[in-house]
Design a protein around this motif. Sequence first.
Motif, PDB file in Angstrom:
ATOM      1  N   SER A  60       8.318  -1.106   5.876  1.00 31.46           N
ATOM      2  CA  SER A  60       6.994  -1.715   6.001  1.00 31.46           C
ATOM      3  C   SER A  60       6.047  -1.311   4.869  1.00 31.46           C
ATOM      4  CB  SER A  60       6.370  -1.344   7.344  1.00 31.46           C
ATOM      5  OG  SER A  60       6.076   0.043   7.384  1.00 31.46           O
ATOM      6  N   SER A  61       6.474  -0.403   4.000  1.00 30.17           N
ATOM      7  CA  SER A  61       5.598   0.087   2.933  1.00 30.17           C
ATOM      8  C   SER A  61       5.407  -0.918   1.804  1.00 30.17           C
ATOM      9  CB  SER A  61       6.143   1.385   2.351  1.00 30.17           C
ATOM     10  OG  SER A  61       7.309   1.112   1.595  1.00 30.17           O
ATOM     11  N   GLY A  62       6.293  -1.887   1.710  1.00 23.21           N
ATOM     12  CA  GLY A  62       6.199  -2.866   0.630  1.00 23.21           C
ATOM     13  C   GLY A  62       6.880  -2.417  -0.647  1.00 23.21           C
ATOM     14  N   ILE A  63       7.709  -1.383  -0.563  1.00 23.55           N
ATOM     15  CA  ILE A  63       8.404  -0.899  -1.761  1.00 23.55           C
ATOM     16  C   ILE A  63       9.407  -1.941  -2.266  1.00 23.55           C
ATOM     17  CG2 ILE A  63      10.275   0.299  -0.564  1.00 23.55           C
ATOM     18  CD1 ILE A  63       8.525   1.836  -3.509  1.00 23.55           C
TER      19      ILE A  63
ATOM     20  N   ALA B 229      11.829   0.686 -17.049  1.00 25.31           N
ATOM     21  CA  ALA B 229      12.131   0.223 -15.689  1.00 25.31           C
ATOM     22  C   ALA B 229      12.483   1.391 -14.773  1.00 25.31           C
ATOM     23  CB  ALA B 229      13.275  -0.789 -15.720  1.00 25.31           C
ATOM     24  N   ALA B 230      13.277   2.328 -15.266  1.00 26.42           N
ATOM     25  CA  ALA B 230      13.641   3.490 -14.454  1.00 26.42           C
ATOM     26  C   ALA B 230      12.415   4.352 -14.170  1.00 26.42           C
ATOM     27  CB  ALA B 230      14.722   4.304 -15.156  1.00 26.42           C
TER      28      ALA B 230
ATOM     29  N   THR C  73       9.047   5.317  -6.153  1.00 24.21           N
ATOM     30  CA  THR C  73       9.789   6.068  -5.145  1.00 24.21           C
ATOM     31  C   THR C  73       9.108   7.394  -4.832  1.00 24.21           C
ATOM     32  OG1 THR C  73      11.834   5.042  -5.898  1.00 24.21           O
ATOM     33  CG2 THR C  73      12.049   7.037  -4.579  1.00 24.21           C
ATOM     34  N   LEU C  74       8.650   8.098  -5.856  1.00 28.48           N
ATOM     35  CA  LEU C  74       7.985   9.374  -5.627  1.00 28.48           C
ATOM     36  C   LEU C  74       6.649   9.204  -4.911  1.00 28.48           C
ATOM     37  CD1 LEU C  74       8.754  11.309  -8.931  1.00 28.48           C
ATOM     38  CD2 LEU C  74       9.766  11.636  -6.670  1.00 28.48           C
ATOM     39  N   ALA C  75       5.940   8.121  -5.193  1.00 28.22           N
ATOM     40  CA  ALA C  75       4.680   7.857  -4.493  1.00 28.22           C
ATOM     41  C   ALA C  75       4.939   7.609  -3.013  1.00 28.22           C
ATOM     42  CB  ALA C  75       3.964   6.672  -5.121  1.00 28.22           C
ATOM     43  N   LEU C  76       5.962   6.830  -2.705  1.00 21.37           N
ATOM     44  CA  LEU C  76       6.308   6.572  -1.312  1.00 21.37           C
ATOM     45  C   LEU C  76       6.767   7.853  -0.621  1.00 21.37           C
ATOM     46  CD1 LEU C  76       6.797   4.737   1.100  1.00 21.37           C
ATOM     47  CD2 LEU C  76       9.044   4.199   0.136  1.00 21.37           C
ATOM     48  N   ALA C  77       7.581   8.654  -1.311  1.00 20.38           N
ATOM     49  CA  ALA C  77       8.053   9.914  -0.729  1.00 20.38           C
ATOM     50  C   ALA C  77       6.891  10.864  -0.450  1.00 20.38           C
ATOM     51  CB  ALA C  77       9.071  10.571  -1.657  1.00 20.38           C
TER      52      ALA C  77
END
Length: 109
Positions: free
Chosen positions: A76-79, A39-40, A47-51
């Motif tokens: 708005s990214s859907g994270i 899960a982590a 998180t890294l993909a969004l960053a």
Amino acid sequence: MKASIKAALISALLFPGLGHLFLRRGMRGLLFIVPTLLAAGYLLRATLALAATLVADIESGKLPLDPILILERVHSSGIDNPATNGAALICIVCWIGSVADALWLGRHR
């Protein structure tokens, strides 16, 4: 200090399931370690993909360096979806469960 208290502290402060390894209950500890790691890892990957996307947009000039606009883009990214919420819930449940189980094991020894 009792072994169960030490195990609970290890699980609470370091990582869920490590206290079980201290109590020499490796297989039971893996029941907490493996789901938490998976899960982590999922949360970290998301998180890294969004960053990376945000950094690329800022560097290209598509996204100004404004905290409010960046926060809006994150929302708005859907994270915040059921998968990430489920992964966070798994981490929390495993963490609390491993502490409670370590204390329970100590009392029933």
